[in-house]
Design an enzyme around this catalytic site. Structure first.
Site, PDB file in Angstrom:
ATOM      1  N   ARG A  18      47.273  59.602 -45.088  1.00 11.60           N
ATOM      2  CA  ARG A  18      48.429  60.481 -45.326  1.00 11.60           C
ATOM      3  C   ARG A  18      49.134  60.159 -46.649  1.00 11.60           C
ATOM      4  NH1 ARG A  18      51.615  60.996 -39.808  1.00 11.60           N
ATOM      5  NH2 ARG A  18      52.577  62.713 -40.961  1.00 11.60           N
TER       6      ARG A  18
ATOM      7  N   ASP B 287      56.029  70.377 -35.589  1.00  9.80           N
ATOM      8  CA  ASP B 287      55.164  69.573 -34.715  1.00  9.80           C
ATOM      9  C   ASP B 287      54.610  70.372 -33.535  1.00  9.80           C
ATOM     10  OD1 ASP B 287      55.443  67.367 -36.328  1.00  9.80           O
ATOM     11  OD2 ASP B 287      57.118  66.535 -35.199  1.00  9.80           O
TER      12      ASP B 287
ATOM     13  N   SER C  96      60.510  68.648 -45.926  1.00 10.55           N
ATOM     14  CA  SER C  96      60.165  67.452 -45.144  1.00 10.55           C
ATOM     15  C   SER C  96      61.401  66.606 -44.872  1.00 10.55           C
ATOM     16  CB  SER C  96      59.136  66.617 -45.911  1.00 10.55           C
ATOM     17  OG  SER C  96      59.139  65.295 -45.422  1.00 10.55           O
TER      18      SER C  96
ATOM     19  N   LYS D 295      49.308  66.056 -41.278  1.00 13.58           N
ATOM     20  CA  LYS D 295      49.890  65.299 -40.155  1.00 13.58           C
ATOM     21  C   LYS D 295      48.897  64.233 -39.669  1.00 13.58           C
ATOM     22  CE  LYS D 295      53.737  67.486 -40.203  1.00 13.58           C
ATOM     23  NZ  LYS D 295      54.921  66.781 -40.687  1.00 13.58           N
TER      24      LYS D 295
ATOM     25  N   GLN E  72      61.336  63.771 -43.516  1.00 18.73           N
ATOM     26  CA  GLN E  72      61.036  62.375 -43.839  1.00 18.73           C
ATOM     27  C   GLN E  72      61.390  62.080 -45.295  1.00 18.73           C
ATOM     28  OE1 GLN E  72      56.958  61.797 -42.704  1.00 18.73           O
ATOM     29  NE2 GLN E  72      57.424  61.835 -40.525  1.00 18.73           N
TER      30      GLN E  72
ATOM     31  N   LYS F  14      61.831  61.092 -30.496  1.00 19.49           N
ATOM     32  CA  LYS F  14      61.147  60.110 -31.364  1.00 19.49           C
ATOM     33  C   LYS F  14      61.849  59.974 -32.713  1.00 19.49           C
ATOM     34  CE  LYS F  14      56.684  60.782 -32.631  1.00 19.49           C
ATOM     35  NZ  LYS F  14      56.305  60.670 -34.049  1.00 19.49           N
ATOM     36  N   SER F  15      62.217  61.107 -33.316  1.00 23.80           N
ATOM     37  CA  SER F  15      62.883  61.044 -34.627  1.00 23.80           C
ATOM     38  C   SER F  15      64.171  60.236 -34.531  1.00 23.80           C
ATOM     39  CB  SER F  15      63.242  62.450 -35.104  1.00 23.80           C
ATOM     40  OG  SER F  15      62.079  63.165 -35.399  1.00 23.80           O
TER      41      SER F  15
HETATM   42  C1  S3P Z   1      59.833  63.845 -38.669  1.00 23.44           C
HETATM   43  C2  S3P Z   1      59.664  64.868 -39.556  1.00 23.44           C
HETATM   44  C3  S3P Z   1      58.464  65.728 -39.597  1.00 23.44           C
HETATM   45  C4  S3P Z   1      57.664  65.633 -38.307  1.00 23.44           C
HETATM   46  C5  S3P Z   1      57.502  64.224 -37.828  1.00 23.44           C
HETATM   47  C6  S3P Z   1      58.849  63.556 -37.620  1.00 23.44           C
HETATM   48  C7  S3P Z   1      61.047  63.033 -38.771  1.00 23.44           C
HETATM   49  O1  S3P Z   1      57.637  65.315 -40.664  1.00 23.44           O
HETATM   50  O2  S3P Z   1      56.404  66.234 -38.480  1.00 23.44           O
HETATM   51  O3  S3P Z   1      56.785  64.212 -36.607  1.00 23.44           O
HETATM   52  O4  S3P Z   1      61.348  62.272 -37.828  1.00 23.44           O
HETATM   53  O5  S3P Z   1      61.735  63.134 -39.783  1.00 23.44           O
HETATM   54  P1  S3P Z   1      57.907  65.851 -42.163  1.00 23.44           P
HETATM   55  O6  S3P Z   1      59.284  65.533 -42.472  1.00 23.44           O
HETATM   56  O7  S3P Z   1      56.970  65.088 -43.035  1.00 23.44           O
HETATM   57  O8  S3P Z   1      57.583  67.303 -42.123  1.00 23.44           O
END
Ligand code: S3P
Length: 444
Positions: A126, A323, A170, A350, A172, A25-26
């Site tokens: 969130r 996750d 994080s 989350k 993200q 997914k990422s």
């Molecule tokens: C993700 C980073 C994680 C993860 C999310 C996907 C990403 O979140 O929990 O499901 O694709 O970069 P955080 O970066 O906020 O921890």
């Protein structure tokens, strides 16, 4: 429409089955966003066709980028770093996807008009301030709702590089800053706690973006140079280890079972769960390992565990298993002894409050469990516990991982489970139930 799924019996053994899980997914969301910024046609193979990725695709299309999602691939016709067609009164809906909402903001720091970003019932709870703060430093302006969606973002013609400290671990936040850096002239410097490094690897091995990464013991130093043009790229997306994890745990907790999961992304920044399960005594092996554009892809072999032992974990693996903690808690409940985990406050930020939900589900299962100081959790494990007649999982904000965890708990524990919101899993793993059924699960 059905309101819930019902699972009323444990899964029987599955001997040496071979399965695949859908694309990561990422990486799928990153492919959509980053390819839209290139100058030309990009193709992804094995892209994940889940609701989160579809949200990313729909929003990028609204920004004037052509995307063709085919049976076997996904084509994105990028128009360059500054090629989005900004319209007045544009509303982008990130649905349930935190990654889409947060990374999308970073691609909009040059937006000509205010763009509204909205999300579903879970996403509007969130925190967005974690990306709003650094993106403001680049020059973008925001109107937000106390750091939550809906937000309005208006870009700037004069974006500038920044220095940024990422303290949450994080990916993200780190990635949002890295992507925004592309739209500046100059070098953005980031000091970040370790987290999944897909954006770094894509920049270096797929996009040819000038990037420097120094991995220190406790943090990473990253430098990204803004560019005028990014060349298009193709990408074969490997299987998602976060999806594989549900089947790894099911195998460990089932009797006399063996499973092979083909072609999974086993990037070290993602496989915290495997390290943790091995510490507990699980038998898991990687084989057929190969490198692909910086990622490590391999097959995973796992078999039932005869004896599992409790562990006391410090926080060093938290980010690489972020996750998967619901699954780790489930395994801990079957370990011999008391397990403890610390500094898990991010779990409650989350798609639902996962730390609290983990405790709730374990309590429902008659497991002794407490929340400790430092947002930790202590779990008194035992090999068997009495099976109650009824388990009802409801009102969990349709969190896909709560749904899938509950199904795995039901199939490994037994009892009569009703799990509401039966479409929740489509956020990240649309073939989840099909794959379970192929292993012999009885699900109504
Ligand atoms: C993700 C980073 C994680 C993860 C999310 C996907 C990403 O979140 O929990 O499901 O694709 O970069 P955080 O970066 O906020 O921890």
């Amino acid at each position: 429409m059905r309101k819930f799924i019902s699972i009323q019996q444990k899964i029987v053994k599955f001997k040496k089955k071979i399965i695949s899980v859908p694309g990561d997914k990422s990486l799928s969301i990153r492919f959509i966003l980053l390819s839209s910024l290139t100058q030309g046609k990009c193709i992804a193979y094995n892209i994940l066709k889940s609701e989160d990725v579809i949200s990313a695709i729909k929003n990028i299309k609204k920004l004037g980028i052509k995307i063709v999602l085919k049976e076997s691939n996904c084509e994105v016709y990028g128009k360059g770093l500054f090629g989005y067609k900004y319209k007045k009164n544009l509303v982008l809906d990130a649905g349930n996807s935190g990654t889409t909402a947060r990374l999308l903001c970073s691609t909009l720091i040059d937006a000509k008009f205010p763009i509204k970003i909205i999300g579903d019932k879970s996403l509007i709870k969130r925190d967005m301030s974690r990306v709003i703060k650094p993106l403001k430093l680049f020059g973008a302006k925001f109107k937000d709702n106390n750091g939550k969606l809906p937000i309005l973002i208006e870009g700037s013609k004069f974006t500038k590089p920044i220095n940024y400290k990422e303290n949450l671990g994080s990916a993200q936040c780190k990635s949002a800053v890295m992507i925004a850096a592309l739209k500046t002239f100059g070098t953005t410097k980031i000091k970040s706690l370790p987290s999944r490094n897909h954006t770094e690897l894509l920049f270096k091995n797929a996009l040819n973006v000038p990037i420097k990464v120094i991995n220190k013991k406790k943090y990473d130093l990253i430098e990204v140079k803004g560019k005028s043009e990014i060349k298009p790229f193709d990408y074969k997306i490997p299987g998602d280890v976060s999806s594989a994890a549900f089947f790894i745990v099911l195998t460990i907790l089932s009797k006399n079972s063996k499973l092979i999961l083909k072609n999974v992304n086993i990037n070290p920044s993602r496989v915290g769960i495997i390290t943790i399960l091995k510490m507990m005594g699980a038998k898991i092996k990687f084989f057929n390992k190969k490198k692909y554009k910086g990622e490590i892809i391999g097959d995973i072999f796992v078999e039932s565990a005869n004896r599992l032992k409790a562990i006391n974990l410090n926080s060093s693996l938290n980010s690489s298993a972020i996750d998967e903690f619901l699954l780790i808690f489930l395994v801990a409940s079957k370990c011999d002894g008391v397990s403890s985990f610390v500094r898990l406050s991010e779990l409650n930020k989350k798609e639902s409050k996962r730390l609290d939900w983990g405790i709730k589900i374990l309590k429902m299962m008659n497991v002794k469990v407490i929340k400790t100081k430092n947002n930790g959790i202590k779990i008194w494990g035992r090999k068997t516990f009495p099976v109650k007649k009824k388990y009802i999982i409801k009102n969990y904000l349709k969190d896909h991982r709560i749904f899938m965890l509950s199904a795995i708990a039901a199939l490994s524990l037994g009892g009569n489970w009703k799990i509401y919101d039966p479409n929740s899993f489509k956020t990240s793993f649309p073939t989840f139930l099909k794959t379970l059924i192929s292993l012999g699960a009885k699900i109504k």
